[in-house]
Design a protein around this motif. Structure first.
Motif, mmCIF file in Angstrom:
data_model
loop_
_atom_site.group_PDB
_atom_site.id
_atom_site.type_symbol
_atom_site.label_atom_id
_atom_site.label_comp_id
_atom_site.label_asym_id
_atom_site.label_seq_id
_atom_site.Cartn_x
_atom_site.Cartn_y
_atom_site.Cartn_z
ATOM 1 N N TYR A 30 0.907 8.764 -41.925
ATOM 2 C CA TYR A 30 2.301 9.008 -42.299
ATOM 3 C C TYR A 30 3.210 9.068 -41.077
ATOM 4 C CZ TYR A 30 -0.002 9.854 -46.666
ATOM 5 O OH TYR A 30 -0.769 9.679 -47.788
ATOM 6 N N MET A 33 4.698 12.505 -39.763
ATOM 7 C CA MET A 33 3.838 13.630 -39.399
ATOM 8 C C MET A 33 3.709 13.637 -37.885
ATOM 9 S SD MET A 33 0.638 14.175 -42.016
ATOM 10 C CE MET A 33 -0.135 15.256 -40.797
ATOM 11 N N VAL A 71 4.022 25.371 -46.616
ATOM 12 C CA VAL A 71 3.659 23.984 -46.910
ATOM 13 C C VAL A 71 4.906 23.101 -46.906
ATOM 14 C CG1 VAL A 71 2.760 22.422 -48.682
ATOM 15 C CG2 VAL A 71 1.605 24.601 -48.230
ATOM 16 N N VAL A 72 4.798 21.967 -46.225
ATOM 17 C CA VAL A 72 5.885 20.993 -46.164
ATOM 18 C C VAL A 72 5.645 19.922 -47.227
ATOM 19 C CG1 VAL A 72 7.019 19.241 -44.752
ATOM 20 C CG2 VAL A 72 6.232 21.373 -43.699
ATOM 21 N N TYR A 74 6.320 16.325 -48.053
ATOM 22 C CA TYR A 74 6.691 15.136 -47.283
ATOM 23 C C TYR A 74 7.687 14.280 -48.063
ATOM 24 C CZ TYR A 74 5.721 11.112 -44.180
ATOM 25 O OH TYR A 74 5.797 10.083 -43.284
ATOM 26 N N HIS A 79 5.886 8.285 -48.393
ATOM 27 C CA HIS A 79 5.196 9.277 -49.219
ATOM 28 C C HIS A 79 4.453 8.563 -50.338
ATOM 29 C CE1 HIS A 79 7.569 9.086 -52.941
ATOM 30 N NE2 HIS A 79 8.663 8.970 -52.195
ATOM 31 N N ALA A 93 2.917 22.352 -54.121
ATOM 32 C CA ALA A 93 3.087 22.968 -52.806
ATOM 33 C C ALA A 93 2.861 24.478 -52.880
ATOM 34 C CB ALA A 93 4.486 22.674 -52.264
ATOM 35 N N ARG A 122 -0.528 23.956 -40.086
ATOM 36 C CA ARG A 122 0.578 23.357 -40.814
ATOM 37 C C ARG A 122 0.023 22.365 -41.839
ATOM 38 N NH1 ARG A 122 4.705 21.427 -36.861
ATOM 39 N NH2 ARG A 122 3.304 19.685 -36.460
ATOM 40 N N THR A 124 0.906 19.557 -44.839
ATOM 41 C CA THR A 124 1.956 18.660 -45.311
ATOM 42 C C THR A 124 1.465 17.929 -46.547
ATOM 43 O OG1 THR A 124 2.742 18.322 -43.038
ATOM 44 C CG2 THR A 124 3.499 16.765 -44.704
ATOM 45 N N THR A 126 1.609 15.118 -48.921
ATOM 46 C CA THR A 126 2.164 13.773 -48.747
ATOM 47 C C THR A 126 2.092 12.889 -49.990
ATOM 48 O OG1 THR A 126 0.041 12.995 -47.890
ATOM 49 C CG2 THR A 126 1.675 13.748 -46.268
ATOM 50 N N TYR A 167 -2.864 14.960 -48.511
ATOM 51 C CA TYR A 167 -2.109 15.847 -47.624
ATOM 52 C C TYR A 167 -2.625 15.754 -46.188
ATOM 53 C CZ TYR A 167 -6.169 18.901 -48.338
ATOM 54 O OH TYR A 167 -7.444 19.407 -48.412
#
Length: 220
Positions: A30, A33, A71-72, A74, A79, A93, A122, A124, A126, A167
């Motif tokens: 990604y 990221m 949690v991010v 994306y 995505h 999330a 971290r 993410t 996605t 993710y």
């Protein structure tokens, strides 16, 4: 030929075609990221669950505290949520945050301040695929579907018409901000996990449970 047999055969072809389409959703490096530039194809992962990884020599036993970032979700153009609603993305999330936090508490003290012997993680989110309502469950009991899912179960592959979650995980030394490990993964339930076929997000949440367990196995 009996019409019911013909229809069943046609239905099986449709199911298999749909399953092939779902299975084709594969993680990518990604673009937004932060660690993507460091990750490379993980040739040691025969399962395909972790296609990209960055790793360093780390004594995980030296760490006993953890900071888990929120949690991010994306949102860059690469995505893989398809047309999944923002509400479902937020639901996943939130589940991911709680799921990973719970697992980490079994091994680390949860802290908010950076310091020695502390990891910062971290996550993410996605991409994700939802279950196909009703048909996902029925395909486990259809004769041809049972054969296909049996093969998939033996090779730890995805079941028919079942969702998944994708993710990224980035692990830092909290005190120095040095990147220790990073990977992108696709997780999904076992092909015969019937419970995970009920509900649009059931397979994705089951995948997050498996992914959290896999992370803990790495950190022990």
């Amino acid at each position: 030929m009996d019409r019911s047999i013909a229809l069943r055969g046609l239905g099986t072809l449709v199911l298999c075609a749909a399953a092939a389409g779902c299975a084709s959703v594969a993680p990518v490096p990604y673009s937004e990221m932060a660690s993507s530039a460091y990750m490379a194809p993980d040739k040691s992962d025969a399962s395909g669950r972790v296609p990209y990884r960055y790793s360093t020599q780390v004594d995980w036993r030296a760490y006993n505290k953890v900071i888990l970032d929120p949690v991010v979700v994306y949102r860059a153009r690469d995505h893989q949520f398809g047309d999944m609603s923002d509400k479902d993305r937020a639901t996943l999330a939130a589940y991911m945050q709680n799921c990973f936090a719970e697992r980490l508490r079994g091994r680390f003290a949860s802290v908010r301040e950076r310091g020695p012997n502390t990891l910062r993680i971290r996550l993410t989110l996605t991409g994700a695929v939802i279950n196909t309502p009703v048909l996902g469950t029925l395909s486990r009991f259809d004769v041809a579907g049972a054969v296909y899912n049996g093969v998939q179960a033996a090779r730890d592959g995805e079941g028919t018409l079942t969702g998944s979650v994708i993710y990224g995980v980035e692990i830092f030394d909290a005190q120095t901000s040095r990147l220790l490990s990073a990977y992108v993964t696709k997780q999904y339930p076992g092909a015969y996990d019937i419970k995970a076929t009920a509900g649009s997000l059931a397979a994705a949440t089951a995948g997050l449970d498996k992914g959290a367990d896999a992370l803990m196995a790495q950190l022990h």
